[in-house]
Design an enzyme around this catalytic site. Structure first.
Site, mmCIF file in Angstrom:
data_model
loop_
_atom_site.group_PDB
_atom_site.id
_atom_site.type_symbol
_atom_site.label_atom_id
_atom_site.label_comp_id
_atom_site.label_asym_id
_atom_site.label_seq_id
_atom_site.Cartn_x
_atom_site.Cartn_y
_atom_site.Cartn_z
ATOM 1 N N CYS A 23 61.645 31.009 -6.772
ATOM 2 C CA CYS A 23 60.339 31.966 -8.058
ATOM 3 C C CYS A 23 59.163 31.733 -7.371
ATOM 4 C CB CYS A 23 60.884 31.470 -8.923
ATOM 5 S SG CYS A 23 60.631 29.533 -9.054
ATOM 6 N N GLU A 82 63.049 25.984 -17.295
ATOM 7 C CA GLU A 82 62.489 26.450 -15.493
ATOM 8 C C GLU A 82 62.549 27.888 -15.451
ATOM 9 O OE1 GLU A 82 60.300 25.318 -11.226
ATOM 10 O OE2 GLU A 82 62.184 24.179 -11.611
#
Length: 254
Positions: free
Chosen positions: A194, A160
């Protein structure tokens, strides 16, 4: 993290634990799933553990992502070597102690502290059966290359990585709601995640109004120590992060 951000992360960590427990009951049922055999053969689809899973987690979600990776791997029957970010090692150790206190067998989880060199060393080990990584795209590619160069079975990588998150606003959007969402997304965790909004695209018809209201909302934000209930934006993680912000500020002013 501010108090609100911290509480949100604890809730997310709990959600991860509950989610993977539920998936385990569903996906790892005894006997597996019987598939149709067009020529009369018998096909069974079943999930099994792989072995030792390496879980490398970031500092910006030091509890939620850390526990999410660990609980997913443990649920699937693997043992885990967890390498948290060096900036947040205390949280990682404390959470591991809570896991063991709750009944987790101590021998199935090892917390290994250190920097990127430590992570690289354990990823390179020949007995690693899988890797879960959350962090930069650059590091994910290095892990991918390392795993691909190993002899033997292909080692799965669950990665990720970061991105450039944009919000697109047209004239039908409620300006007050847009501003609330931008403030929450862009400045939650001091923007160090993020999912933070980094680019805002606004339709010309409503751009001036939205920007004016956004400036006003930003002017009301309180920057202070994160443990204060009144704080909206706390500190960044370390001096490297501060230096990056200063470079960005200088670039904009220049």
């Amino acid at each position: 993290k501010t108090i609100d951000d911290a509480l949100g992360e604890v809730r997310e960590a709990v959600d991860f634990c509950r989610y993977y427990a539920a998936r385990g009951e569903h996906d790892f049922n005894e006997g597996g799933l019987m598939l149709s055999g067009p020529t009369g053969e018998k096909n069974t689809y079943a999930l099994t553990s792989r072995g030792v899973f390496v879980c490398i987690s970031p500092w910006n979600f030091p509890l939620a992502i850390y526990l999410g990776q660990i609980t997913a791997a443990l649920m699937a029957g693997n043992s885990v070597i967890a390498k948290p970010a060096e900036q947040t090692s205390l949280i990682a150790v404390y959470a591991a102690k809570l896991l063991i206190k709750s009944g987790l067998p101590p021998h199935v989880l090892t917390v290994l502290l250190g920097d990127g060199e430590v992570g690289s060393a354990i990823v390179d080990h020949q007995d690693v059966a899988g890797v879960a990584f959350t962090g930069s795209t650059e590091v994910a590619k290095l892990i991918q290359q390392s795993l691909a160069s190993k002899e033997g079975a292909i080692v799965p990588l669950i990665a990720e990585t970061g991105g450039q998150n944009a919000m697109i606003v047209d004239s039908s959007a409620l300006t007050e709601q847009v501003v609330d969402d931008v403030i929450l997304s862009a400045f939650g965790s001091a923007g160090q995640r993020c999912s933070a909004c980094r680019v805002l695209f606004i339709q010309d018809d409503v751009a001036d109004k939205t920007i004016d209201m956004l400036k006003g909302a930003m002017g009301e934000l309180i920057l202070n120590q994160p443990e204060n209930l009144s704080t909206d934006v706390g500190s960044v993680i370390d001096m490297d992060a501060q230096a990056m912000l200063q470079r960005h500020k200088s670039h904009l002013q220049g």
